[in-house]
Design a protein around this motif. Structure first.
Motif, PDB file in Angstrom:
ATOM      1  N   SER A  20      33.599   8.483  -2.552  1.00 46.60           N
ATOM      2  CA  SER A  20      33.867   7.171  -3.156  1.00 46.60           C
ATOM      3  C   SER A  20      35.025   7.293  -4.148  1.00 46.60           C
ATOM      4  O   SER A  20      35.486   8.391  -4.465  1.00 46.60           O
ATOM      5  N   GLY A  21      35.449   6.164  -4.665  1.00 47.96           N
ATOM      6  CA  GLY A  21      36.496   6.183  -5.686  1.00 47.96           C
ATOM      7  C   GLY A  21      35.961   6.423  -7.080  1.00 47.96           C
ATOM      8  O   GLY A  21      36.716   6.606  -8.035  1.00 47.96           O
ATOM      9  N   LEU A  22      34.632   6.432  -7.226  1.00 43.84           N
ATOM     10  CA  LEU A  22      34.019   6.498  -8.561  1.00 43.84           C
ATOM     11  C   LEU A  22      33.844   7.937  -9.038  1.00 43.84           C
ATOM     12  O   LEU A  22      33.423   8.803  -8.272  1.00 43.84           O
ATOM     13  N   LYS A  23      34.154   8.153 -10.303  1.00 42.89           N
ATOM     14  CA  LYS A  23      33.845   9.445 -10.932  1.00 42.89           C
ATOM     15  C   LYS A  23      32.768   9.226 -11.981  1.00 42.89           C
ATOM     16  O   LYS A  23      32.767   8.198 -12.658  1.00 42.89           O
ATOM     17  N   LEU A  24      31.884  10.205 -12.119  1.00 41.79           N
ATOM     18  CA  LEU A  24      30.843  10.145 -13.159  1.00 41.79           C
ATOM     19  C   LEU A  24      31.042  11.291 -14.126  1.00 41.79           C
ATOM     20  O   LEU A  24      31.482  12.385 -13.735  1.00 41.79           O
ATOM     21  N   SER A  25      30.661  11.057 -15.381  1.00 42.09           N
ATOM     22  CA  SER A  25      30.630  12.178 -16.323  1.00 42.09           C
ATOM     23  C   SER A  25      29.640  13.213 -15.783  1.00 42.09           C
ATOM     24  O   SER A  25      28.580  12.849 -15.258  1.00 42.09           O
ATOM     25  N   ALA A  26      30.003  14.487 -15.877  1.00 38.64           N
ATOM     26  CA  ALA A  26      29.155  15.551 -15.312  1.00 38.64           C
ATOM     27  C   ALA A  26      27.772  15.551 -15.953  1.00 38.64           C
ATOM     28  O   ALA A  26      26.811  16.056 -15.381  1.00 38.64           O
ATOM     29  N   ILE A  27      27.670  14.989 -17.138  1.00 39.19           N
ATOM     30  CA  ILE A  27      26.367  14.809 -17.787  1.00 39.19           C
ATOM     31  C   ILE A  27      26.167  13.317 -18.036  1.00 39.19           C
ATOM     32  O   ILE A  27      27.075  12.637 -18.536  1.00 39.19           O
ATOM     33  N   GLY A  28      25.000  12.822 -17.646  1.00 40.71           N
ATOM     34  CA  GLY A  28      24.663  11.414 -17.852  1.00 40.71           C
ATOM     35  C   GLY A  28      23.440  11.323 -18.752  1.00 40.71           C
ATOM     36  O   GLY A  28      22.643  12.270 -18.835  1.00 40.71           O
ATOM     37  N   LEU A  29      23.298  10.202 -19.444  1.00 48.56           N
ATOM     38  CA  LEU A  29      22.140  10.027 -20.336  1.00 48.56           C
ATOM     39  C   LEU A  29      21.106   9.129 -19.664  1.00 48.56           C
ATOM     40  O   LEU A  29      21.426   8.014 -19.243  1.00 48.56           O
ATOM     41  N   GLY A  30      19.861   9.630 -19.589  1.00 49.34           N
ATOM     42  CA  GLY A  30      18.757   8.875 -19.003  1.00 49.34           C
ATOM     43  C   GLY A  30      17.907   8.244 -20.095  1.00 49.34           C
ATOM     44  O   GLY A  30      17.664   8.854 -21.141  1.00 49.34           O
ATOM     45  N   ILE A  47      21.643   8.170 -30.599  1.00 51.63           N
ATOM     46  CA  ILE A  47      21.717   9.003 -29.377  1.00 51.63           C
ATOM     47  C   ILE A  47      22.800   8.453 -28.438  1.00 51.63           C
ATOM     48  O   ILE A  47      23.619   9.199 -27.891  1.00 51.63           O
ATOM     49  N   ILE A  48      22.811   7.131 -28.282  1.00 52.79           N
ATOM     50  CA  ILE A  48      23.788   6.514 -27.365  1.00 52.79           C
ATOM     51  C   ILE A  48      25.212   6.698 -27.902  1.00 52.79           C
ATOM     52  O   ILE A  48      26.131   7.049 -27.155  1.00 52.79           O
ATOM     53  N   HIS A  49      25.401   6.490 -29.202  1.00 49.63           N
ATOM     54  CA  HIS A  49      26.732   6.706 -29.788  1.00 49.63           C
ATOM     55  C   HIS A  49      27.177   8.153 -29.567  1.00 49.63           C
ATOM     56  O   HIS A  49      28.316   8.405 -29.185  1.00 49.63           O
ATOM     57  N   GLN A  50      26.244   9.088 -29.822  1.00 50.43           N
ATOM     58  CA  GLN A  50      26.597  10.502 -29.677  1.00 50.43           C
ATOM     59  C   GLN A  50      27.030  10.798 -28.247  1.00 50.43           C
ATOM     60  O   GLN A  50      28.007  11.495 -27.994  1.00 50.43           O
ATOM     61  N   ALA A  51      26.282  10.237 -27.315  1.00 47.64           N
ATOM     62  CA  ALA A  51      26.600  10.488 -25.898  1.00 47.64           C
ATOM     63  C   ALA A  51      27.998   9.956 -25.567  1.00 47.64           C
ATOM     64  O   ALA A  51      28.843  10.690 -25.034  1.00 47.64           O
ATOM     65  N   PHE A  52      28.263   8.711 -25.915  1.00 47.91           N
ATOM     66  CA  PHE A  52      29.562   8.122 -25.561  1.00 47.91           C
ATOM     67  C   PHE A  52      30.695   8.829 -26.310  1.00 47.91           C
ATOM     68  O   PHE A  52      31.772   9.067 -25.756  1.00 47.91           O
ATOM     69  N   ASP A  53      30.433   9.214 -27.543  1.00 49.81           N
ATOM     70  CA  ASP A  53      31.462   9.915 -28.328  1.00 49.81           C
ATOM     71  C   ASP A  53      31.833  11.263 -27.716  1.00 49.81           C
ATOM     72  O   ASP A  53      32.901  11.805 -28.001  1.00 49.81           O
ATOM     73  N   LEU A  54      30.930  11.808 -26.902  1.00 50.58           N
ATOM     74  CA  LEU A  54      31.235  13.087 -26.238  1.00 50.58           C
ATOM     75  C   LEU A  54      31.724  12.876 -24.804  1.00 50.58           C
ATOM     76  O   LEU A  54      31.818  13.821 -24.034  1.00 50.58           O
ATOM     77  N   ILE A  56      30.265  10.963 -22.394  1.00 47.73           N
ATOM     78  CA  ILE A  56      29.266  10.560 -21.395  1.00 47.73           C
ATOM     79  C   ILE A  56      29.482   9.086 -21.088  1.00 47.73           C
ATOM     80  O   ILE A  56      29.454   8.240 -21.986  1.00 47.73           O
ATOM     81  N   THR A  57      29.737   8.809 -19.818  1.00 43.17           N
ATOM     82  CA  THR A  57      29.983   7.412 -19.425  1.00 43.17           C
ATOM     83  C   THR A  57      28.851   6.852 -18.586  1.00 43.17           C
ATOM     84  O   THR A  57      28.780   5.648 -18.356  1.00 43.17           O
ATOM     85  N   TYR A  58      27.975   7.745 -18.083  1.00 40.73           N
ATOM     86  CA  TYR A  58      26.920   7.291 -17.168  1.00 40.73           C
ATOM     87  C   TYR A  58      25.582   7.128 -17.904  1.00 40.73           C
ATOM     88  O   TYR A  58      25.060   8.093 -18.471  1.00 40.73           O
ATOM     89  N   PHE A  59      25.046   5.912 -17.900  1.00 39.04           N
ATOM     90  CA  PHE A  59      23.778   5.595 -18.572  1.00 39.04           C
ATOM     91  C   PHE A  59      22.791   5.087 -17.529  1.00 39.04           C
ATOM     92  O   PHE A  59      23.079   4.136 -16.786  1.00 39.04           O
ATOM     93  N   ASP A  60      21.645   5.752 -17.473  1.00 41.32           N
ATOM     94  CA  ASP A  60      20.700   5.551 -16.374  1.00 41.32           C
ATOM     95  C   ASP A  60      19.428   4.844 -16.839  1.00 41.32           C
ATOM     96  O   ASP A  60      18.673   5.378 -17.662  1.00 41.32           O
ATOM     97  N   LEU A  61      19.216   3.644 -16.313  1.00 38.42           N
ATOM     98  CA  LEU A  61      18.038   2.831 -16.651  1.00 38.42           C
ATOM     99  C   LEU A  61      17.201   2.583 -15.406  1.00 38.42           C
ATOM    100  O   LEU A  61      17.589   2.910 -14.294  1.00 38.42           O
ATOM    101  N   ALA A  62      16.037   1.954 -15.613  1.00 36.76           N
ATOM    102  CA  ALA A  62      15.248   1.391 -14.509  1.00 36.76           C
ATOM    103  C   ALA A  62      14.458   0.231 -15.091  1.00 36.76           C
ATOM    104  O   ALA A  62      14.246   0.171 -16.317  1.00 36.76           O
ATOM    105  N   ASN A  63      14.019  -0.665 -14.219  1.00 37.67           N
ATOM    106  CA  ASN A  63      13.274  -1.841 -14.679  1.00 37.67           C
ATOM    107  C   ASN A  63      12.108  -1.455 -15.588  1.00 37.67           C
ATOM    108  O   ASN A  63      11.850  -2.096 -16.597  1.00 37.67           O
ATOM    109  N   ASN A  64      11.395  -0.374 -15.208  1.00 35.00           N
ATOM    110  CA  ASN A  64      10.122  -0.073 -15.888  1.00 35.00           C
ATOM    111  C   ASN A  64      10.249   0.896 -17.068  1.00 35.00           C
ATOM    112  O   ASN A  64       9.243   1.289 -17.647  1.00 35.00           O
ATOM    113  N   TYR A  65      11.461   1.343 -17.427  1.00 35.12           N
ATOM    114  CA  TYR A  65      11.573   2.314 -18.516  1.00 35.12           C
ATOM    115  C   TYR A  65      11.173   1.661 -19.842  1.00 35.12           C
ATOM    116  O   TYR A  65      11.522   0.526 -20.138  1.00 35.12           O
TER     117      TYR A  65
END
Ligand code: NDP
Length: 329
Positions: A20-30, A47-54, A56-65
């Protein structure tokens, strides 16, 4: 007013997701744990600020989290609205549907009825116009795979997600869904399986299929929920997941059963000059089909420690053999 770190893209690695054309940060935050209504919002924000500041662009959610179910999406939406809105186009935000979310026959599994309603709810909770990736969270044995695939396809056509993914599907199920998506021209790019040093099943099942199909994986429970860190080396600390005993797949007995293996792996990590968590993440990323590894975190410092894994990703054949021998013992 949050200002993202200007050097956030300097150290992070970005991997292409299959062809695909998409790249993900090698580490993502769940956000499965630690982002619920029971967790302090200020800590979530940190935690979210720290992740993005380093980077991390990929943030992983789900309906039930949560808990409560839905609260992780709502909290992420709050933090997005107050702090991250200017950065929306720098983020890959994913959600999923497929586990129990609301009562009755439509709040679960993979029917068109369930998936479309759930995606709409998730968009409302997060305040997003669209997700970047929307996953079927698990294969539904009672729904024709074509129905699940066409529902995901419809989410793309109606602008509710850019890409689609699968999670917890077997290799055979991924192959069958991939064929349907190919016919529909659906941008199916990614699979999300469990993978870590203590759970290697996908090496002979899902990963070869993803390689054949030129797709990629993002692994979950990459740290085996904390077992593959130094957290439990000297007993079960207060407020850890194992101590809480309320979270599936991690019980105090497992800590005892795996302790010798974990101690031996920790010695390999120390010889590499890494923490065990860092080695565990690097070990996952050695797989060419793994574009990103998800981490959970209960404190910003854990994110910092884990991202340092990227400073030493390669393994010698001797190290890999030593790890295999420990895991086989
Ligand atoms: P991990 O295997 O990443 O473990 C996370 C936990 O490990 C943290 O909460 C923390 O435990 C501990 N930890 C993390 N880093 C460190 C460190 N450096 N030192 C010490 N301890 C550390 O977690 P998850 O199982 O939560 O998986 C991550 C994400 O994957 C989820 O949030 C979710 O997005 C996704 N996922 C998807 C599933 C699916 O079905 N698709 C299923 C499960 C997860 P503590 O809280 O005790 O401090």
């Amino acid at each position: 007013m949050y200002q993202a770190n200007r050097t956030r893209y300097d150290e992070m690695v970005y991997n292409r997701v299959g062809n695909s054309g998409l790249k993900l940060s090698a580490i993502g935050l769940g956000l499965w744990n630690n982002f619920g209504s029971v967790d302090p919002l200020e800590r979530q924000r940190a935690i979210i600020h720290q992740a993005f500041d380093l980077g991390i662009t990929y943030f992983d959610l789900a309906n039930n989290y949560g808990p409560v179910p839905g609260s992780a999406e709502a909290n992420f939406g709050r933090i997005l609205a107050s702090d991250l809105r200017p950065y929306r186009d720098e983020l890959v935000i994913a959600s999923k549907a497929g586990y129990l979310m609301w009562p009755g026959p439509y709040g679960n599994w993979g029917s068109r009825k369930s998936l479309i309603a759930s995606a709409d709810q998730s968009l409302r909770r997060t305040g997003l116009d669209y997700f970047d990736i929307f996953y079927s969270h698990r294969a539904d044995p009672e729904t024709d795979p074509e129905e699940t695939a066409t529902a995901l396809d419809q989410l793309v056509r109606s602008g509710k997600t850019l890409y689609v993914g699968l999670s917890n599907y077997s290799g055979e199920q991924v192959r069958a869904m991939s064929a349907i998506f190919k016919d529909l021209h659906t941008p199916f790019i990614i699979d999300q399986p469990r993978y870590n040093l203590l759970n290697r099943q996908i090496e002979t099942d899902v990963l070869p299929v993803l390689t054949d199909e030129r797709k990629a994986a993002v692994s979950f429970s990459s740290l085996c929920q904390g077992l593959l860190t130094d957290k439990y080396l000297h007993g079960i600390p207060a407020n850890s997941r194992a101590e809480k005993g309320t979270i599936p797949f991690l019980h105090p007995a497992q800590v005892e059963q795996t302790l010798n293996t974990v101690k031996a792996l920790n010695a390999v990590a120390a010889d590499r000059g890494q923490s065990l968590a860092q080695m565990a993440l690097a070990w996952n990323l050695r797989q060419p089909a793994i574009a990103s590894v998800l981490i959970g975190a209960s404190r910003p410092e854990q994110v910092v420690n884990n991202v340092q894994a990227l400073q030493h990703l390669n393994f010698t054949s001797t190290e890999l053999r030593r790890i295999d021998d420990i895991l086989a013992a």
